[in-house]
Design an enzyme around this catalytic site. Structure first.
Site, PDB file in Angstrom:
ATOM      1  CG  ASP A  13      -1.812   1.179   1.372  1.00 23.63           C
ATOM      2  OD1 ASP A  13      -2.472   1.508   0.475  1.00 23.63           O
ATOM      3  OD2 ASP A  13      -1.841   1.681   2.368  1.00 23.63           O
ATOM      4  CG  ASP A  61      -1.437   7.365   0.671  1.00 21.75           C
ATOM      5  OD1 ASP A  61      -0.235   7.979   0.000  1.00 21.75           O
ATOM      6  OD2 ASP A  61      -2.487   7.593  -0.261  1.00 21.75           O
TER       7      ASP A  61
END
Length: 499
Positions: free
Chosen positions: A332, A334
């Site tokens: 991922d 962020d």
């Protein structure tokens, strides 16, 4: 002027010095760089390399095979074209000029250019089994003894599949994936010599390991993969019959059924003799060669069948005891790789998470593929533009190094797309882009959606909680995945096996 880099994987064979010297003295546009990748498992000292007008960079790939070595090389290279050469080929004095002529004028739809390979055979006698095997390279498609790929094509398909750990099928697999992605592969006019070499007595028996690789080819490219690479049917069917006859003879004899055992034994002897004769007839028929063919013709059928079974077990069934090592880690973005800024549009505001740079460097050094799977609904909501998103992602790569595949979902929740996490779409697409089995991927993120997307796709997952991660997501990850304190621990868990 053609912009190209040369990548040469090597195990330290003597011809490497000759090849590098020939490239230094050759006429034509020089490469931007020559990258030599030392693939010896235990390289206690650096290779001695000749001085060259082009910059020579020496890298190591840790003995993981030519596919991994070439990946290490081309990912380090910076030119538009990557010319792969084997360390035992011989290039002539005009090779750079002829390479440039082959590549000049190719439009963006052409992903690769193949050289013509010549294998010199003796004039005073018939070729041996080894020499005939090497001579087959002259008619093979897409062999990387001399093959130039456009770097963007390599990046799109993720390079070589490192599950091919030997110099076998990895080049055909790459070419098929490049073609499947819409690129053309053309034949050039440059000529490269591949000398025939003498192998050990049991080399043809060891070569049967390729039957396991053939299972992977079938799994990836379908039942017609042989015709697509211009190859006829193999001998595995006859090997299976021969092996079954021999096994039946032994079992029947042990059970006391002598007549039936004799019949099966006669069948085995006839099939083995026919196989041996087909290998002896075109050769020099010396006593040494005949003895070698007789011995290996007895051993090859059962070994070929065993390797095929090994491939079926490895590539067609799930492993239940422990997990295989990952081939790719999907992150991922962020709050996993960079500090979360809602709807981040300014590249200057990108801040790596603690340990992110070192973690990704560790993975590259280990040869693990790297991708990003990220929800970015701000695009659909009009809060950031596609251009701003691309600029932010480019800044992430500036700070953390190259990411091999970016899978970004720009849809809003209400659009009910198949890519937005917790849906599995981005994880599956990342695996396809990298050319790896999704079961050999590990997804690392900070939310339950990351874990759910991994599980839905058949990948493994590791949760790295932040202050924003909900407790129920952490509890669920403890039951169905793993939980790490930080990114460094997550990567360590992934490399060690998350279960």
């Amino acid at each position: 002027m053609i912009d190209y880099s040369i990548v040469i994987p090597t195990t330290g064979r003597d011809n490497l010095w000759r090849l590098l010297t020939a490239l230094r003295k050759a006429d034509g546009p020089p490469p931007r760089e020559i990258i030599v990748v030392d693939d010896r498992a235990e390289a206690f000292e650096d290779l001695a390399l000749p001085a060259s007008a082009a910059q020579i960079t020496l890298l190591r790939s840790g003995g993981r095979g030519p596919a991994a070595a070439r990946n290490v090389g081309w990912r380090q290279a910076t030119a538009e074209w990557i010319a792969f050469l084997d360390d035992d080929v011989i290039t002539d004095a005009r090779w750079p000029a002829r390479l440039a002529a082959d590549l000049t004028g190719l439009d963006a739809t052409v992903g690769a250019s193949q050289a013509r390979i010549e294998v010199p055979l003796p004039d005073d006698r018939r070729p041996t089994d080894d020499e005939r095997g090497t001579a087959g390279l002259a008619g093979a498609r897409w062999i990387t003894a001399d093959m130039a790929y456009r770097r963007t094509a390599l990046a799109v398909v993720g390079g070589f599949d490192e599950r091919f750990t030997r110099a076998y099928r990895e080049d055909a697999d790459l070419a098929l994936r490049v073609i499947e992605d819409g690129y053309a592969i053309v034949s050039g006019h440059r000529v490269t010599t591949h000398p025939a070499r003498r192998s050990g007595v049991l080399a043809s028996v060891r070569a049967q390991r390729g039957n396991a690789d053939d299972v992977l080819m079938r799994r990836k490219h379908g039942v017609r993969w042989r015709s697509r690479i211009g190859e006829g049917h193999g001998r595995l069917g006859w090997h299976a019959v021969t092996t079954a006859a021999g096994a039946a003879a032994g079992i029947l004899f042990a059970l006391g059924h002598r007549r039936a055992a004799a019949a099966c034994g006669a069948g085995w002897a006839a099939l083995t003799g026919r196989f041996a004769a087909s290998r002896i007839a075109p050769g020099p028929r010396t006593a040494d060669e005949i003895g070698r063919m007789l011995l290996t013709s007895v051993l090859i059928p059962p070994v070929a069948c065993w390797q095929r079974l090994r491939g079926e077990l490895r590539y067609r069934t799930r492993r239940h005891r422990g997990d295989p090592p990952p081939l790719a880690l999907l992150f991922d973005r962020d709050d996993t790789l960079i500090v979360n800024v809602p709807y981040l549009a300014d590249p200057e505001a990108v801040r790596p998470m603690p340990g992110a740079r070192d973690a990704l460097h560790w993975l590259r050094r280990e040869g693990i593929r790297i991708g990003v799977v990220s929800n970015q609904s701000g695009v659909a909501r009009g809060l950031i533009s596609q251009t701003q998103l691309a600029a932010v992602n480019a800044r992430v790569e500036e700070l953390l190094g190259p990411i091999e595949t970016w899978q970004i979902c720009v849809h809003d929740t209400a659009e009910h797309c198949v890519c937005r996490k917790p849906a599995p779409g981005m994880v599956e697409q990342a695996a396809r882009a990298l050319g790896v089995d999704v079961a050999r991927c590990v997804v690392i993120g900070d939310t339950g959606a990351d874990v759910a997307a991994a599980r839905a796709a058949g990948a493994r997952a590791i949760l790295v909680p932040t202050a924003a991660t909900r407790q129920n997501e952490i509890d669920d990850a403890h039951r169905h995945a793993r939980v790490a304190r930080d990114l460094a621990e997550a990567v360590a868990l992934a490399l060690a096996g998350v279960r």
